[in-house]
Design a protein around this motif. Sequence first.
Motif, PDB file in Angstrom:
ATOM      1  N   UNK A 213      25.571  -6.703 -26.622  1.00 54.67           N
ATOM      2  CA  UNK A 213      26.909  -7.260 -26.440  1.00 54.67           C
ATOM      3  C   UNK A 213      27.978  -6.244 -26.839  1.00 54.67           C
ATOM      4  N   UNK A 214      27.720  -5.516 -27.901  1.00 52.71           N
ATOM      5  CA  UNK A 214      28.637  -4.449 -28.315  1.00 52.71           C
ATOM      6  C   UNK A 214      28.722  -3.366 -27.245  1.00 52.71           C
ATOM      7  N   UNK A 215      27.575  -2.936 -26.716  1.00 56.64           N
ATOM      8  CA  UNK A 215      27.567  -1.825 -25.772  1.00 56.64           C
ATOM      9  C   UNK A 215      28.092  -2.214 -24.393  1.00 56.64           C
ATOM     10  N   UNK A 216      28.146  -3.501 -24.100  1.00 52.28           N
ATOM     11  CA  UNK A 216      28.732  -3.916 -22.823  1.00 52.28           C
ATOM     12  C   UNK A 216      30.212  -3.580 -22.730  1.00 52.28           C
ATOM     13  N   UNK A 217      30.849  -3.368 -23.859  1.00 53.32           N
ATOM     14  CA  UNK A 217      32.275  -3.048 -23.861  1.00 53.32           C
ATOM     15  C   UNK A 217      32.533  -1.580 -23.561  1.00 53.32           C
TER      16      UNK A 217
END
Length: 546
Positions: A540-544
């Motif tokens: 979820x963090x890396x999707x940004x």
Amino acid sequence: MWVRSGPRRLVGVAVAAVFLSAGAVASAVPGGVRPGGGAVEERVTVRTDAGLVRGVRSARHRIFQGIPYAGAPKGAYRWAAPRPVRPWQGVRDAARPGPLCPQVPSQYAQVSSEEEDCLVLNVTAPAVVRHRPAPVLVWIHGDGTVGAGSFFDARRLAGRGVVVVTVNYRLGIFGGFAHPGLRGSGTFGLQDQQAALRWVRRNAAAFGGDATRVTVAGSSFGASAIAGHLTSPGARGLFHRAVLASGEGMMDMPAGAMGPDVPGYPWFVWRTAREAEEIGAEMTSSLGCAAPDPARTLRCLRALPVKNILRIPYIMNAFQIFAYGNETLPRLPARSLREGRFHRVPVLSGGTRDEHRTFVGLLYDAVGKRFTEEDYGRALTKAFGSRAGAVRAQYPLTQFPSPAIAWAAVVTDRMWARGTHAQHAALSRRVPTYAYEFADRNAPLYLPLPGRFDFGAYHAGDTPYLFEEPEAGKRFTAAQRWLSDTMTDQWAAFARTGTPNGPRLPVWRPYRGAGGRPYTQSLAPDRIGPVDYAREHALDFWRRFP
């Protein structure tokens, strides 16, 4: 529970990519694989479409080694599509491995070869040919610059009723060279693998195999090749299931991830035809064959002795790529996978929990260079620029035993896990997909890696759990042996039915990318069962991030 390329870049990739072999050398023995089984060996003869071959049989296995599946790619046929084997008279001895394709010794593999007549394969089959033909598994080894099919002892899988074929293919510059006007530029290794699959289609029945149940499997660079085959028109109908272990087919590369001097790139293994030709031009100049006329340049290159080509430092690693925009790979495979333009076959796919620890350990600890807190800050800035602070807040050094382990976790999540997740999501929209994460952080090391780095569940650490590997096998605990047996049973079940499920096996649900929580199976000695892969790797963090 139950490139843009350039000499500095190529050197950096060469140093960083040393473990893409996925066990390519660990099982190498001078005499090749021996049947074993506790019984007296005897010779056994099988007729292939090119002639008779004589292998070795024991109580449990039949093993045939060094069987040619294509003609020698030398002279005018160097950098040409694989051609048919010339039939032979009499009986060809198949009790020993065939020659290795050209390769040079490396930090982790003290093997070498200058022999181009190397397009051979090996068959390990159950001792008894049953009334119902057995499923076939074709193994494509990793690395792309070193290794051979004969280095993989497939008796464990064959003991589960699978006919296993391991393949040699052209490596490095011999498999990936690209040149203007050269048909098949950058794809000769892939073409070899497809030629081997066509051989399997013609000859599987002779070894008790079922040509309508062929699984193509590979690890690391070999799994990336399979991502290519899934989208290649020439591979249509040649296999019916696919296993991709630690593949890089949908993986990008942040700057510095594979070494401080290695720039980022949108794709890890794929290059456009022009980019591949640029790499070829650099190497052509180094070999003294540069000429205004491309045909003259190619004649010069084809006339060079193999040893002259192998003398150029890093020349093999420079071609650890696949080119697209040609007959073999018309489109970028990653895009084709995302758009659903691939062959509809069930897929078993996954990676290891600590993929990138291998590369960090080799780049730093293995050469006696300590990766410091300052190195961590510089690496974050190089890879993520103005967002480095956000990444550091997500991965604070206080949560890791060392800056090196912290950096490995960052790249494992950002590069490997994100790419693996994207691949599973793309595949599962159209075909049954079974996702896994190999999570044994005490997996035995089976390559001579220096230093005392904690490699954890390292890249390709799952390979010895499927293939016989003496160095790893003798250090297995009882729990690790159970894990190995279970994984082998599930891979064999997948080859047999297209699902890794079966009687007395842990339940393995399909990955569902569209709707609900995607299912990933964790594989560890003390636990086989679901893992929240996205949470574990902070996706979820890396999707940004772009």
